[in-house]
Design a protein around this motif. Sequence first.
Motif, short mmCIF file in Angstrom:
data_model
loop_
_atom_site.label_atom_id
_atom_site.label_comp_id
_atom_site.label_asym_id
_atom_site.label_seq_id
_atom_site.Cartn_x
_atom_site.Cartn_y
_atom_site.Cartn_z
N THR A 1 -10.11 15.40 -6.28
CA THR A 1 -11.30 14.53 -6.49
C THR A 1 -11.19 13.70 -7.77
N ILE A 2 -9.97 13.53 -8.31
CA ILE A 2 -9.78 12.63 -9.45
C ILE A 2 -9.48 11.26 -8.88
N ILE A 3 -10.49 10.41 -8.82
CA ILE A 3 -10.34 9.08 -8.23
C ILE A 3 -10.39 8.06 -9.35
N VAL A 4 -9.26 7.43 -9.60
CA VAL A 4 -9.13 6.48 -10.71
C VAL A 4 -9.30 5.07 -10.18
N ARG A 5 -10.29 4.36 -10.75
CA ARG A 5 -10.58 3.00 -10.30
C ARG A 5 -10.76 2.07 -11.49
N CYS A 6 -10.54 0.79 -11.26
CA CYS A 6 -10.75 -0.21 -12.29
C CYS A 6 -12.25 -0.33 -12.59
N ARG A 7 -12.58 -0.40 -13.85
CA ARG A 7 -14.00 -0.49 -14.22
C ARG A 7 -14.62 -1.80 -13.76
N ARG A 8 -13.84 -2.86 -13.70
CA ARG A 8 -14.41 -4.17 -13.40
C ARG A 8 -14.40 -4.49 -11.91
N CYS A 9 -13.25 -4.42 -11.28
CA CYS A 9 -13.16 -4.86 -9.87
C CYS A 9 -13.18 -3.69 -8.90
N ARG A 10 -13.18 -2.46 -9.40
CA ARG A 10 -13.30 -1.24 -8.59
C ARG A 10 -12.08 -0.99 -7.71
N THR A 11 -10.94 -1.58 -8.06
CA THR A 11 -9.70 -1.31 -7.33
C THR A 11 -9.24 0.13 -7.58
N TYR A 12 -8.72 0.77 -6.56
CA TYR A 12 -8.18 2.12 -6.70
C TYR A 12 -6.77 2.03 -7.29
N ILE A 13 -6.45 2.98 -8.16
CA ILE A 13 -5.12 2.99 -8.76
C ILE A 13 -4.08 3.10 -7.64
N ASN A 14 -2.94 2.44 -7.83
CA ASN A 14 -1.95 2.31 -6.76
C ASN A 14 -0.57 2.08 -7.36
N PRO A 15 0.47 1.98 -6.55
CA PRO A 15 1.83 1.84 -7.10
C PRO A 15 2.09 0.52 -7.81
N TYR A 16 1.14 -0.40 -7.87
CA TYR A 16 1.40 -1.72 -8.45
C TYR A 16 0.65 -1.95 -9.75
N VAL A 17 0.06 -0.90 -10.33
CA VAL A 17 -0.56 -1.02 -11.64
C VAL A 17 0.53 -0.89 -12.71
N THR A 18 0.14 -1.13 -13.95
CA THR A 18 1.07 -1.01 -15.08
C THR A 18 0.46 -0.08 -16.11
N PHE A 19 1.25 0.89 -16.58
CA PHE A 19 0.77 1.78 -17.64
C PHE A 19 1.14 1.20 -19.00
N ILE A 20 0.19 1.20 -19.91
CA ILE A 20 0.38 0.63 -21.26
C ILE A 20 -0.10 1.65 -22.29
N ASP A 21 0.10 1.32 -23.55
CA ASP A 21 -0.32 2.18 -24.67
C ASP A 21 0.22 3.60 -24.50
N GLY A 22 1.53 3.69 -24.24
CA GLY A 22 2.14 4.99 -24.13
C GLY A 22 1.66 5.79 -22.94
N GLY A 23 1.18 5.12 -21.91
CA GLY A 23 0.71 5.80 -20.71
C GLY A 23 -0.74 6.25 -20.79
N ASN A 24 -1.44 5.94 -21.89
CA ASN A 24 -2.84 6.35 -22.02
C ASN A 24 -3.79 5.40 -21.32
N ARG A 25 -3.32 4.21 -20.98
CA ARG A 25 -4.15 3.23 -20.30
C ARG A 25 -3.34 2.62 -19.16
N TRP A 26 -4.05 2.04 -18.21
CA TRP A 26 -3.37 1.34 -17.11
C TRP A 26 -4.01 -0.02 -16.89
N LYS A 27 -3.18 -0.97 -16.54
CA LYS A 27 -3.62 -2.35 -16.35
C LYS A 27 -3.79 -2.61 -14.87
N CYS A 28 -4.97 -3.08 -14.47
CA CYS A 28 -5.27 -3.32 -13.06
C CYS A 28 -4.42 -4.45 -12.51
N CYS A 29 -3.85 -4.24 -11.34
CA CYS A 29 -3.01 -5.26 -10.71
C CYS A 29 -3.83 -6.35 -10.03
N MET A 30 -5.13 -6.16 -9.92
CA MET A 30 -6.00 -7.16 -9.30
C MET A 30 -6.58 -8.12 -10.34
#
Length: 938
Positions: A260-289
């Motif tokens: 039940t850990i569902i990770v989504r973008c705060r702005r566009c509500r996209t679900y995390i997926n294989p096309y996001v980018t991890f930044i800040d040493g993996g502590n954050r992720w950049k939405c691909c949308m």
Amino acid sequence: MSAQPQPQLPPGWQATWDQNAQRYYFVHIESGTTQWEQPVAVASPPVVTSPLPGGGPGGVHHAARKRQYAAGQTQAYLGTAGADPSMGYAQPAPADAYGQQAPAAQPGGQFFTPGLADDPAAQAAAAPAMQQPSYYGGQQGQQQPGQVDRLANQFGQMGMGAPQGQKPFQLHTVNLVGMPIDPRELLADPPEIRLPPGACISNNPMANADPSYQRCTINAIPSTHSLLNKSRLPFALILTPYRSLKETDDDLAPPVVSDTIIVRCRRCRTYINPYVTFIDGGNRWKCCMCGLANDVPQLFDWDQQRGQPADRWARPELNYSTVEFIAPSEYMVRPPQPPVYVFLIDVSYAAVQSGMVATATRTILESLDRLPNIDQRTKVAVIAYDVTLHFFALPPGSTDSKMLVVGDLDDVFLPQPSDILVNLTESRTALEALLGKLSDMFQDNHAVGSAFGPALQAGFKLASPTGGKLIALSANLPSLGPGALKNREDPKLLGTSQESKLLQPQSSFYKTFAIECSRSQVSVDIFLTGSGYSDVATVSGLPRYTSGQTYFYPSFNASRSEDAMKLAHELSTLLASPIGLEAVIRVRASRGLRMSAFHGNFFVRSTDLLALPAVPWDQSYAIEMQIEETLNQPFVVLQTAVLHTTSFGERRIRVVTQALPTTQNISEIYSSADQVAIATLLANKAVERSLSNKIEDARDAVMNKMSDILGAYKTNMTAAGSGASAQLSLCENLKLLPILLLGLMKHVGLRHSAQIPSDLRSYAHCLLTTLPPQLLIPYIHPCFYSLHNMPPECGTIGEHGVIMPPPLPLTSERLERHGLYLIEDGQTMFLWIGRDAVPQLVKDVFDLPAYDQLRGGKATLPVLDNPFNQRVNAVIAKTREMRRTPYWPHLYVVKEDGEPPLRLWALSALIMDRADQTPSYVQFLTQLKDRVNGGSFS
């Protein structure tokens, strides 16, 4: 000077170097005809075909040997290879890729891909494609054509196309005129999706959407709307988010994220997926949308079951395009609903006498164990109706039921508050007793009216508090109470510009009622078994807006075992299917893209939210898209999310993610176009046009779209430009689009004819707008097999099940007067037998002494103790089960000199022939060429 050594040629040929194409072409000295392929010794004189691309020489092909039919001559029966000649069997001659017998003097069969014969590596790569591919996804191994347009070569030499690190797109141009059709190519994979390096954070091959779940009409997205408009190609998604799974095809269920850990973008509500980018040493992720940086939850890297850190890169949502999340409580507005089934059964005189009531009740009774009821929460109710409503109280623990009759049809009410909608497990005994005797209870019923509308209202009152499915079986035109209809069938309107009036609803009741059902999470499936007019156009609005399905059985009579089996199979399949309940679908896309139109069975609740009270297996939806802003990013992402309740009471979210590259190169747009997805979209749009305007307008729209694409391709991609040309050029990956669209225009849903009842047209429209591509393509482009001379392994068990014969082009030129053929479109099968069929074939297949003893029409083949009969039955059985469909196609035996209506119906499936006022495929291409040469495209 040529850069290649001059090849060795048989006598009578010479080689000439073509400076533009940078290759040899070959001249037949005696006739003066030319071809690209290196010639071999031939047994028949060459026949001139159309000129080759790039202004090169004309081509030739060799006339196939034709059987000669003399009066009284006995024809060979090729049912069993190497059989005793005294029994009328003969060894078949070697066949080429199309099943046509090769000339005796020609060494080996002709390869169906031009130029393949000279390339051993290409032969090896093409070999897997000659096999029957799995129905979902096909097989790898694209065959490259030998004829390549000069302009495409120039693009490759200039290095235009893919970014650095990618292999460039290859645009292969073919001349449609004179090009042979191989139906197996319709089963190939869509064009490859070529993403830039580093676009995906996973190496998993399942990281991009499988085309059986989601496919796009173009697999390289234009960076601007003007570029898309220049290509004239449509831009749309074809979704089948809940396709069925088959163990025999090694299907795997989508992985489930259960923590039940569902990770989504705060702005566009996209679900995390294989096309996001991890930044800040993996502590954050950049939405691909939308590009927003989001925090990674701490629990994302924690295994809750084991209580220890977990490997982030092993999480399913970062490795698979299609995943399911188990939703936490914040995704629920109420507890998950139980599966609810309310059966509305017509018990009027016509329904009882046709055997529909007995067949339906027996099927429901036998399917009770197959209903989704893992947690024993499933609820069931039975309402019978004729001129009144008959409710049945089924007290828990009782062995009997009590019938309660309501005669007030204008203000329907429930006769008692409980024991009508009951728990399946608790009231199982009473329900089984009712279903076992319901047909006998109304055996002497002489009521001829149908209170269909009031029965729907009663079922809605039962199901609406929780939601559920109404399964309505009707044998009459609704005639009493709300929703009563009139018989408006008018043969004078058929085939005229006024025919579309018969295809539009005559009453607003059904749409209004369906929208009310959608709001209360009630879905409606209807089974129409009437012997007369059923007004499918009106009542099919119920499934259309409630995400249900329509099933139609004209002139149903259970005394024919084939009719009873079809209804029983389709009803039981529906009941046994796991379904998603109280669902919504939303499609999100990268910035600059917008959903603009929706097609399918659902209700559009807001601008981009589709409401589905139930999500059936293998139902398709088409969503058109627009490019609103310039796409500056190297790729875009399209994500479909289906929030639903499973039939076992779990709230889940199925997410399907697809990434597609962007391009500024129009050649890449064409080379990435998916002809199957385009045909699926245009089928939906054609049905919509035929209802809002005229059927003729729908056919014209399909024709115009095809000529637009051809004209734009000629202008932008060929040396001919806007001038007249003897060729009709199109990229190789779209070469079957014209035959698909011709099949669509000749389909019973759109064909110009004064002989097609409006009910048949309306039912065809229901199928054209709901079938997924894997079912829709054979529905508009039927499969055609030769059985009497099929290879010996066909009809036997191979590595992937029963081996099917090679499909033939859809033309009656392939019919031999001694032959046995199967023609099928997923809804109907025709077993065509020629008038000169030898007695041994008739004996082996039908267990009859001679052709004259055979009767045409709806039939079931006998199962006999001979290999050929068993192989034919195996092919028919494989045809019925290979497409994962609830439909059970009837089999019709068609004699070559049999009943004209049946013969014409079967021959109408051979869409490459001219019929009535519809052109042949050759004439269709000629019409397109005239339009392209006479039009202006820019």
